[in-house]
Design an enzyme around this catalytic site. Structure first.
Site, mmCIF file in Angstrom:
data_model
loop_
_atom_site.group_PDB
_atom_site.id
_atom_site.type_symbol
_atom_site.label_atom_id
_atom_site.label_comp_id
_atom_site.label_asym_id
_atom_site.label_seq_id
_atom_site.Cartn_x
_atom_site.Cartn_y
_atom_site.Cartn_z
ATOM 1 N N SER A 179 0.833 -1.214 0.000
ATOM 2 C CA SER A 179 0.000 0.000 0.000
ATOM 3 C C SER A 179 0.865 1.259 0.000
ATOM 4 O O SER A 179 0.469 2.280 -0.582
ATOM 5 C CB SER A 179 -0.981 -0.005 1.170
ATOM 6 N N HIS A 233 8.462 3.403 8.795
ATOM 7 C CA HIS A 233 8.239 2.546 9.969
ATOM 8 C C HIS A 233 7.041 3.082 10.753
ATOM 9 O O HIS A 233 6.986 4.286 11.043
ATOM 10 C CB HIS A 233 9.491 2.532 10.853
ATOM 11 N N ASN A 265 13.317 4.261 4.512
ATOM 12 C CA ASN A 265 12.392 3.261 5.043
ATOM 13 C C ASN A 265 11.234 3.970 5.726
ATOM 14 O O ASN A 265 11.404 5.078 6.242
ATOM 15 C CB ASN A 265 13.103 2.362 6.061
HETATM 16 C C1 GRF Z 1 3.788 -0.520 6.710
HETATM 17 O O1 GRF Z 1 3.087 -0.398 7.920
HETATM 18 C C2 GRF Z 1 5.173 0.053 6.828
HETATM 19 O O2 GRF Z 1 5.231 1.157 7.679
HETATM 20 C C3 GRF Z 1 5.931 -1.105 7.423
HETATM 21 O O3 GRF Z 1 5.406 -2.248 6.779
HETATM 22 C C4 GRF Z 1 4.067 -1.979 6.382
HETATM 23 C C5 GRF Z 1 4.007 -2.250 4.908
HETATM 24 O O4 GRF Z 1 2.697 -2.101 4.407
HETATM 25 N N1 GRF Z 1 7.355 -0.953 7.209
HETATM 26 P P1 GRF Z 1 2.469 -1.994 2.841
HETATM 27 O O5 GRF Z 1 3.072 -3.270 2.238
HETATM 28 O O6 GRF Z 1 3.144 -0.763 2.352
HETATM 29 O O7 GRF Z 1 0.983 -1.963 2.679
#
Ligand code: GRF
Length: 209
Positions: free
Chosen positions: A22, A118, A116
């Site tokens: 996403s 997080h 990244n």
């Molecule tokens: C997100 O919550 C991101 O912050 C974390 O992993 C999740 C990935 O979600 N690192 P998506 O695959 O981008 O939907």
């Protein structure tokens, strides 16, 4: 003080994923809408069944799976990714739910050029399941962080953060859903900040000119 930008000489992004994608979609949308002046040159997943690969292909983006288990070492896996990324002129790598730790080979190749996202207000709650960690701890303000990637897990210089208030009736899932909305908003903004340049790293502080 060091000029942290010489490694980023173009506007071609490589996005690394492992799953849902996403945040990748948020970057795709930002490029399409003109909010982010960049190209997503390639999406790489270490899992062939990642739904994010489908999102990328639907958007007409080159999307490939590189299974880490197919390589004898982390270094070999990372060299394979580097080859695909550099072969397409990628200068900034965006991790978007990429569930592998990156080692020296990759970090040295893309010094100060890996972002990244997080889902916590770092340095609180690094590691997996950050939203649940924050909820279980009972914090009143949770949130999201975009940071440059170093050898320290979820520990590099912070580029952007957004706060998300925790409600008394939140579950880890409802909290994570509201954090995700902020993730999608700030990731594209942070990528733009990096690409636009004029920033430095002072100690562990990311400072805009
Ligand atoms: C997100 O919550 C991101 O912050 C974390 O992993 C999740 C990935 O979600 N690192 P998506 O695959 O981008 O939907």
């Amino acid at each position: 003080m060091s000029d942290a930008n010489p490694h980023i000489s173009g506007r071609a992004l490589g996005v690394l994923i492992s799953g849902r994608g996403s945040n990748l979609q948020a970057l795709v949308d930002a490029v399409r809408d003109g909010r982010l002046d960049a190209t997503i040159a390639v999406v790489i997943s270490n899992r062939a069944d990642a739904p994010g690969l489908v999102r990328a292909r639907d958007a007409g983006i080159d999307a490939i799976a590189i299974d880490h288990r197919a390589f004898p070492s982390r270094e070999d896996f990372e060299r394979a990714m580097i080859g695909e990324l550099r072969g397409r002129g990628v200068s900034l790598v965006c991790l978007a739910g990429f569930m592998r730790l990156l080692g020296r080979t990759f970090l040295d190749e893309f010094q100060n050029a890996i972002l990244n996202i997080h889902p916590s207000l770092l340095p609180a709650f690094p590691g997996v399941d950050a939203q649940r960690q924050a909820w279980a701890h009972g914090v009143k303000v949770a949130g999201v962080t975009v940071h440059l990637v170093t050898g320290e897990l979820d520990g590099g210089p912070i580029v952007a953060q957004a706060a998300v208030p925790v409600r008394d009736d939140d579950t880890p899932e409802t909290l994570a859903a509201r954090i995700l909305i902020e993730e999608h908003r700030i990731y594209a903004e942070a990528v733009k900040t990096i690409l636009d340049g004029g920033w430095t790293i002072e100690g562990r502080r990311f400072v805009r000119g």
